[in-house]
Scaffold this motif. Structure first.
Motif, short mmCIF file in Angstrom:
data_model
loop_
_atom_site.label_atom_id
_atom_site.label_comp_id
_atom_site.label_asym_id
_atom_site.label_seq_id
_atom_site.Cartn_x
_atom_site.Cartn_y
_atom_site.Cartn_z
N GLU A 1 22.56 72.73 25.16
CA GLU A 1 21.99 72.12 23.95
C GLU A 1 21.68 70.64 24.17
OE1 GLU A 1 24.73 73.84 24.14
OE2 GLU A 1 24.41 75.64 22.92
N ILE A 2 22.54 69.95 24.93
CA ILE A 2 22.32 68.53 25.21
C ILE A 2 21.12 68.36 26.13
CG2 ILE A 2 23.33 66.44 26.20
CD1 ILE A 2 24.58 67.36 23.56
N ILE A 3 20.99 69.25 27.13
CA ILE A 3 19.84 69.17 28.04
C ILE A 3 18.54 69.31 27.24
CG2 ILE A 3 18.68 70.25 30.00
CD1 ILE A 3 21.49 71.23 30.89
N VAL A 4 18.51 70.25 26.31
CA VAL A 4 17.32 70.46 25.48
C VAL A 4 17.03 69.21 24.66
CG1 VAL A 4 16.35 71.78 23.57
CG2 VAL A 4 17.59 72.96 25.39
N LYS A 5 18.05 68.61 24.05
CA LYS A 5 17.84 67.40 23.25
C LYS A 5 17.32 66.25 24.10
CE LYS A 5 21.19 68.42 19.58
NZ LYS A 5 22.46 68.01 18.93
N ARG A 6 17.82 66.13 25.32
CA ARG A 6 17.34 65.07 26.21
C ARG A 6 15.85 65.30 26.53
NH1 ARG A 6 21.07 61.97 28.93
NH2 ARG A 6 19.81 61.89 30.83
N ALA A 7 15.49 66.56 26.79
CA ALA A 7 14.09 66.87 27.07
C ALA A 7 13.21 66.57 25.86
CB ALA A 7 13.95 68.32 27.50
N GLU A 8 13.68 66.98 24.68
CA GLU A 8 12.90 66.75 23.46
C GLU A 8 12.74 65.27 23.15
OE1 GLU A 8 13.95 70.85 20.97
OE2 GLU A 8 15.20 69.07 20.70
N SER A 9 13.70 64.46 23.56
CA SER A 9 13.63 63.02 23.29
C SER A 9 12.49 62.34 24.05
CB SER A 9 14.95 62.35 23.65
OG SER A 9 15.13 62.27 25.07
N LYS A 10 11.99 63.00 25.08
CA LYS A 10 10.91 62.43 25.89
C LYS A 10 9.53 63.01 25.56
CE LYS A 10 13.30 59.68 28.65
NZ LYS A 10 13.06 58.22 28.73
N LEU A 11 9.46 63.93 24.60
CA LEU A 11 8.18 64.55 24.26
C LEU A 11 7.13 63.49 23.92
CD1 LEU A 11 9.26 67.66 22.15
CD2 LEU A 11 8.01 67.69 24.32
N GLY A 12 5.96 63.64 24.52
CA GLY A 12 4.86 62.72 24.24
C GLY A 12 4.81 61.49 25.11
N THR A 13 5.88 61.20 25.84
CA THR A 13 5.89 60.01 26.69
C THR A 13 5.06 60.27 27.94
OG1 THR A 13 7.94 60.71 27.79
CG2 THR A 13 8.15 59.30 25.86
N ASN A 14 4.47 59.22 28.48
CA ASN A 14 3.58 59.36 29.64
C ASN A 14 3.88 58.31 30.72
OD1 ASN A 14 2.69 57.18 28.20
ND2 ASN A 14 0.52 57.76 28.20
N ASP A 15 5.13 58.23 31.11
CA ASP A 15 5.54 57.25 32.12
C ASP A 15 5.47 57.81 33.53
OD1 ASP A 15 6.17 55.49 30.03
OD2 ASP A 15 8.18 56.35 29.83
N TYR A 16 4.49 58.68 33.78
CA TYR A 16 4.40 59.34 35.08
C TYR A 16 4.26 58.36 36.23
CZ TYR A 16 2.58 62.12 38.95
OH TYR A 16 2.39 62.68 40.17
N ASN A 17 5.03 58.62 37.30
CA ASN A 17 4.90 57.89 38.56
C ASN A 17 5.26 58.86 39.67
OD1 ASN A 17 6.05 56.27 40.94
ND2 ASN A 17 5.09 54.66 39.71
N LEU A 18 4.37 59.04 40.62
CA LEU A 18 4.56 60.05 41.66
C LEU A 18 5.88 59.87 42.40
CD1 LEU A 18 3.53 62.34 43.51
CD2 LEU A 18 2.42 60.57 44.90
N LEU A 19 6.27 58.61 42.66
CA LEU A 19 7.45 58.35 43.48
C LEU A 19 8.74 58.22 42.70
CD1 LEU A 19 5.91 55.79 46.01
CD2 LEU A 19 6.18 58.26 46.27
N THR A 20 8.65 57.82 41.43
CA THR A 20 9.89 57.55 40.68
C THR A 20 10.06 58.38 39.42
OG1 THR A 20 8.84 55.74 39.44
CG2 THR A 20 9.92 55.17 41.54
N TRP A 21 8.99 58.99 38.90
CA TRP A 21 9.11 59.74 37.65
C TRP A 21 8.06 60.85 37.60
CZ3 TRP A 21 12.99 60.31 34.55
CH2 TRP A 21 12.83 60.81 33.25
N ASN A 22 8.24 61.86 38.49
CA ASN A 22 7.36 63.02 38.47
C ASN A 22 8.06 64.18 37.78
OD1 ASN A 22 9.08 64.29 40.37
ND2 ASN A 22 7.92 63.45 42.10
#
Length: 316
Positions: free
Chosen positions: A112-133
Motif C-alpha cells: 500500500e505504501i509503494i502504491v502511495k509513493r507511485a501515486e504521489s509522483k503522478l503527472g511529474t515529468n522530471d525524466y533524466n536518462l541517467l538519474t531518473w528513468n
C-alpha cells in the motif's frame, strides 16, 4: 546455477510488485509499478507514442540509446502516468521482477505504501536518462532508493521473478534468455476420484488433479489451459463397468474434436478401458478437455482407471 521462471496469472501480481517489460527485441527493459485492478504507474510517454518510438528506433538501427531517450527527443512527453498493464505491454513479455529485494539496504515498503509513493509522483515529468528513468522511478517507489542496473531484458533475473500469462501476451522465447535461465516446466496429472453413474454427450469429465505445476488444470471445469505458446503432450484414459454398451470419449481442443478412444463392452464384474494421446500445438489460453462423445456414458470407473494428464514439450 540454473534459474527457473514460473508462469502465473495477472491475479497473482501483488500491490507494489515491479513489472519488467520487453522492449526493442530485448535490447532494454521498461519498468512499471503494479497498483492493482490491472493498472501500473510508470514513467513513460503515452502508450501510443511509445509504440511509434519503438518502430522508429528499430527501423533506424539505434542501439546505443534507449527507446525512452528517443521518446524524449521526439515528443518531450515523458511523465509519470497510470495505464492498464495490458496496454503498456502491447503484446510483449511481462515479468514480475522484484530482484532488488535481496540486495543489502533494499527492503521493500508494504504494498500500500509503494502504491502511495507511485501515486504521489503522478503527472511529474522530471525524466533524466541517467538519474531518473523508468527503472529509477520504479525502484524508488518500492525501496526508497532510485537504482538502475541498465541490464538488457532477461538478464539479472532470479528465481523470485516469474512470467505473467495473459491472452495475447508474448511469453519469452527461450533463446532470448541467458543460457542459465529457462521457463519452469508445466505439467499436470489428474484422475477421476469417484465413479460416475452417468454423463451426457458433450459433457467434460471433471478430474481431480494430483499434480498441477503452474496451476494449469481446473478441477471445477475439467479444463487444461495452456499457459504458453508451444507443443504439448496430452494423454487420457477412460474405463467403465457397464456390460451393456461401450463408452466413447474424445480430446477437445478449444471447440475442435482431436483424438478419441472407445472402450469395449465390460465383462461382468470387470472394467473395460480405452486410452489415447496427442501431441498438439497450442497457443497461450487454448483449452483442452476430455469429453463424452456417445449419447450417454454410464458407470464410468474411478480407482485410477480414468485419468487425464499433460506436459509442455517445447515452448515456442
Amino acid at each position: 546455477m540454473m534459474i527457473f521462471l514460473e508462469t502465473k496469472s495477472v491475479g497473482d501480481i501483488k500491490l507494489g510488485d515491479l513489472i519488467q517489460l520487453r522492449r526493442m527485441k530485448g535490447l532494454f527493459a521498461h519498468w512499471a509499478v503494479y497498483v492493482g485492478d490491472g493498472d501500473v504507474i510508470h514513467l513513460a510517454p503515452p502508450p501510443s507514442k511509445m509504440e511509434l518510438c519503438s518502430v522508429i528506433a528499430s527501423s533506424s538501427g539505434v542501439t546505443t540509446i534507449s527507446g525512452e531517450e528517443i521518446d524524449m527527443w521526439l515528443f518531450g512527453s515523458i511523465k509519470v502516468r497510470r495505464d492498464k498493464l495490458t496496454v503498456v505491454a502491447k503484446g510483449s513479455a511481462i515479468v514480475v521482477n522484484n530482484e532488488c529485494d535481496s540486495d543489502p539496504g533494499m527492503t521493500p515498503f508494504p504494498g500500500e505504501i509503494i502504491v502511495k509513493r507511485a501515486e504521489s509522483k503522478l503527472g511529474t515529468n522530471d525524466y533524466n536518462l541517467l538519474t531518473w528513468n523508468c527503472e529509477h522511478f520504479a525502484t524508488w517507489c518500492r525501496y526508497g532508493k532510485a537504482v538502475c542496473k541498465q541490464l538488457p531484458f532477461g538478464q539479472g533475473l532470479s528465481n523470485v521473478a516469474y512470467l505473467v500469462k495473459s491472452p495475447g501476451i508474448e511469453v519469452i522465447p527461450p533463446w532470448t534468455l541467458p543460457d542459465d535461465i529457462v521457463v519452469k516446466a508445466m505439467a499436470f496429472s489428474s484422475r477421476l476420484r469417484q465413479d460416475l453413474k452417468s454423463l451426457d454427450e458433450g459433457q467434460p469429465i471433471k478430474f481431480t488433479a494430483d499434480l498441477n505445476e503452474g496451476k494449469v488444470y481446473s478441477n471445477h471445469t475439467g479444463t487444461f489451459t495452456a499457459p504458453l505458446d508451444g507443443l504439448y503432450r496430452l494423454s487420457f484414459s477412460v474405463a467403465h463397468r457397464n456390460p451393456g454398451k461401450p463408452i466413447s470419449v474424445y480430446l477437445k481442443i478449444n471447440d475442435i474434436e482431436n483424438v478419441g478412444a472407445t472402450t469395449d463392452k465390460a465383462a461382468p464384474g470387470l472394467c473395460s478401458q480405452a486410452s489415447n494421446h496427442a501431441v498438439v500445438k497450442m497457443m497461450a489460453g487454448d483449452t483442452a478437455q476430455v469429453v463424452i462423445s456417445n449419447h450417454e456414458a454410464e458407470d464410468i470407473a474411478a480407482a485410477g482407471f480414468t485419468s487425464f494428464s499433460g506436459f509442455l514439450l517445447q515452448n515456442n
